[in-house]
Write a protein that holds these residues in place. Sequence first.
Motif, short mmCIF file in Angstrom:
data_model
loop_
_atom_site.label_atom_id
_atom_site.label_comp_id
_atom_site.label_asym_id
_atom_site.label_seq_id
_atom_site.Cartn_x
_atom_site.Cartn_y
_atom_site.Cartn_z
N ASN A 71 16.79 48.83 7.93
CA ASN A 71 17.72 47.74 8.24
C ASN A 71 17.38 47.14 9.59
O ASN A 71 17.35 47.85 10.59
N LEU A 73 18.31 44.23 12.40
CA LEU A 73 19.34 43.31 12.85
C LEU A 73 18.73 41.90 12.93
O LEU A 73 17.74 41.68 13.62
N ARG A 75 19.51 37.44 12.88
CA ARG A 75 20.50 36.39 13.09
C ARG A 75 20.77 35.65 11.78
O ARG A 75 19.87 35.43 10.98
N ASP A 76 22.02 35.29 11.59
CA ASP A 76 22.43 34.63 10.34
C ASP A 76 22.19 33.12 10.44
O ASP A 76 23.13 32.35 10.66
N ARG A 83 26.44 34.85 14.62
CA ARG A 83 26.61 36.21 14.11
C ARG A 83 25.28 36.78 13.63
O ARG A 83 24.35 36.07 13.29
N PHE A 84 25.22 38.11 13.58
CA PHE A 84 24.04 38.80 13.06
C PHE A 84 24.40 39.49 11.75
O PHE A 84 25.56 39.58 11.37
N TYR A 85 23.42 39.98 11.06
CA TYR A 85 23.65 40.81 9.88
C TYR A 85 22.48 41.79 9.78
O TYR A 85 21.47 41.63 10.47
N PHE A 86 22.61 42.80 8.91
CA PHE A 86 21.51 43.73 8.74
C PHE A 86 20.67 43.31 7.54
O PHE A 86 21.17 43.25 6.42
N LYS A 87 19.43 43.03 7.80
CA LYS A 87 18.52 42.59 6.75
C LYS A 87 17.70 43.79 6.31
O LYS A 87 17.08 44.46 7.14
N TYR A 292 30.93 48.43 13.66
CA TYR A 292 30.02 47.63 12.83
C TYR A 292 30.09 46.16 13.26
O TYR A 292 29.07 45.50 13.47
N ASN A 293 31.32 45.66 13.41
CA ASN A 293 31.49 44.26 13.79
C ASN A 293 31.07 43.98 15.22
O ASN A 293 30.55 42.91 15.52
N LEU A 296 27.49 43.20 15.35
CA LEU A 296 27.04 41.92 14.80
C LEU A 296 27.49 40.73 15.62
O LEU A 296 27.21 39.59 15.28
#
Length: 313
Positions: A71, A73, A75-76, A83-87, A292-293, A296
């Motif tokens: 995973n 980190l 950027r969305d 915000r970020f997300y896990f890719k 978690y939040n 992100l």
Amino acid sequence: MLENMIKLINYYSPSENKNKYLKEKLNKLKSIKSEQKLCNFLGCKEVAIDSHEISKGIFLSQISDENNEVNILARDFKGNIRRFYFKKENVKSATTFPGFCAAHDKKIFTSFENGTFTINQDFVQKQSLRTLKKEISLIHDEIKTLSTLIFSPEKHEDIRLLKKNYHGQAKNLKRYQKLFNNLSHSIDKGGSIMQFKIIDDVPNNMVQFSKLRHDIETILGIPLKHAYIFIFLLFNDGKQKLILATFKDKTSNKLMEFLVQNKYFLNEYILINKERFIVSQNFINSLDHVDYNTMLDDNKIIQNKFFLKFMGF
Ligand SMILES: [Zn+2]
């Protein structure tokens, strides 16, 4: 490169409609094509292939899940840019960048990738070479983007800042390239231009950590704020080790810093290498909703707060 540009844009952009503004700017930036990269190892002019920045054999495969994915980190860009997300990404392509030509990538890193993980001169130099090459690649892209923006007919309200960044990065590029050349020669000759020091019992709070930094500055005679710092973190609930690697030529004012756990076969740990953040699925599952939040959240990332938070500081 985009991360830096976002910081730059954020600085001048009003908070209202920020997401829309950022998206428009980023679409323009993305239209600027980056140049083809060369290997440059010992002056090699072959075209670079995708090389791993972080070792697949030593590190990534240890934190991958049953599908060989880790995973990262990210950027969305398609949704909320703040915000970020896990890719999820397969270890084959995770952390790759145009690094070295096929021949040199094989020649330099095969023993490294297939070997046992030992903290020695060879490990330190080769890992440093990769990180340095990745930095050079990113700076190249940024310089290209900045010069395109500076010389575009369209007016930019932030032209002074763009120019300042351009000159700063041009300077960095020279320094890093010199260092890269010295390191390339050392690796090629089996030399050792780096020295490293392993510190057991890494401090677990900020006060102790600050003191440690001060001690390091005293020992090395190099102010950390002027140093090139490379932070490589691997940790879980096991004990951590801090590896300090520096270049023997003290006049170059470079310092590298590694933080590595002493056991590398654990199935749940985190890798932080500069601002790139890679974690195992087990780690994500262990987070509660708030943590978690927090992770992100754009501002937290930029301020490096979550690094400290999750390092237990
Ligand atoms: Zn090459």
